[in-house]
Structures are given as structure tokens and as C-alpha cells.
Enzyme design. Structure first.
Site, PDB file in Angstrom:
ATOM      1  N   ASP A  65      -9.637  -6.811  -3.431  1.00 23.63           N
ATOM      2  CA  ASP A  65      -9.106  -5.446  -3.557  1.00 23.63           C
ATOM      3  C   ASP A  65      -9.404  -4.976  -4.977  1.00 23.63           C
ATOM      4  OD1 ASP A  65      -7.783  -3.046  -3.623  1.00 23.63           O
ATOM      5  OD2 ASP A  65      -5.846  -3.846  -2.982  1.00 23.63           O
ATOM      6  N   HIS A 105      -7.524  -5.707   0.443  1.00 23.49           N
ATOM      7  CA  HIS A 105      -6.333  -4.876   0.237  1.00 23.49           C
ATOM      8  C   HIS A 105      -5.171  -5.320   1.122  1.00 23.49           C
ATOM      9  CE1 HIS A 105      -4.020  -1.437  -0.960  1.00 23.49           C
ATOM     10  NE2 HIS A 105      -3.931  -1.009   0.292  1.00 23.49           N
ATOM     11  N   SER A 116       0.781  -1.227   0.000  1.00 25.79           N
ATOM     12  CA  SER A 116       0.000   0.000   0.000  1.00 25.79           C
ATOM     13  C   SER A 116       0.822   1.292   0.000  1.00 25.79           C
ATOM     14  CB  SER A 116      -0.975  -0.040   1.174  1.00 25.79           C
ATOM     15  OG  SER A 116      -1.981   0.933   0.998  1.00 25.79           O
TER      16      SER A 116
END
Length: 141
Positions: free
Chosen positions: A92, A119, A41
Site C-alpha cells: 500500500d 491496502h 480505509s
């Protein structure tokens, strides 16, 4: 990471070059030579410019739906020769498809999608995540 979460803003990591220098210093301080960089991320803001500028210093790269992939061109990605495991969860549907669209230009990549994971696939499916990660690590020279 400096400038994220509860950490105070840091002037030195405002630019991509500053983030590369920061990550370089972290790796030097830890005495790491040719590490595998795992980048979920938000860490993409640090890992991607480092990969593009100093990817030859890495043994491998594992992006997990990182941010910032659209900031670079297909040609920039094509120059990277670092073995890469592109890993994300099939739930995700926001960031992962965009990241894959850009990261698929890395010539030495392999893609794994974890079923039933979002995610943060490493939290949703930790056993599957670690099995895939360890398999990738075993293949590296």
C-alpha cells in the site's frame, strides 16, 4: 457506513461532529463499553474524529491506512492516550505512508507492516493480520 457505497446520502454524517455522534450511537445501541475500534480505509472519516474527541472511551484503536489523517494536526494526535496499533501492508504505497506520517504522532502507538499485503491487508494476508491483531489485543488492559 452511511453515505458510502450503495447507502443513500445522510445529512447527519456530513460533518465530523455528526460522524462522531453516529458512531457514539452505534456503540451505545450495541451496549459496547470501551471497545477496540478497528478502522480500515474509508472508516477513518468516522473513527478519527471519534478517537480525537472520545478516545478515552476506547480500549484500543487499530487504524489500517485510514483516510482523513491529514485533516488533523500533530498536536491533536499527541493528546490521544488510546493504545494504538498502526497496521498496513507494504504494498500500500498510496494511503499507508500518508496515514503513518500523521498517525505516528499518537503517543501510545506501535507500527506493524505486513509484507506482501496491499491496502486491504486483512484480505491479502488474513492469518498474519489476525495474529498481529490478537497479539495487540492480548497486551491491552
Amino acid at each position: 457506513m452511511p453515505g458510502y457505497g450503495d447507502s443513500p446520502p445522510v445529512e447527519t454524517v456530513v460533518t465530523a461532529q455528526g460522524r462522531v455522534a453516529f458512531l457514539d450511537r452505534v456503540l451505545q445501541e450495541l451496549g459496547m463499553r470501551r471497545p477496540i475500534l478497528v478502522s480500515p480505509s474509508m472508516s477513518g472519516r468516522f473513527s478519527l474524529p471519534f478517537l480525537l474527541e472520545q478516545g478515552d472511551r476506547l480500549s484500543g484503536f487499530v487504524p489500517i491506512a485510514p483516510v482523513g489523517t491529514k485533516d488533523y494536526t500533530a498536536e491533536q494526535y499527541r493528546r490521544v492516550q488510546t493504545p494504538t496499533l498502526i497496521l498496513y501492508g507494504d504494498r500500500d504505497t498510496g494511503l499507508a505512508p500518508q496515514a503513518l506520517q500523521n498517525l505516528q504522532h499518537l503517543p501510545e502507538h506501535h507500527v506493524v507492516v505486513l509484507p506482501g499485503a496491499g491496502h486491504a491487508c486483512y484480505l491479502d494476508k488474513p492469518e498474519d493480520f489476525h495474529r498481529v491483531l490478537l497479539g495487540f489485543l492480548r497486551q491491552l488492559k
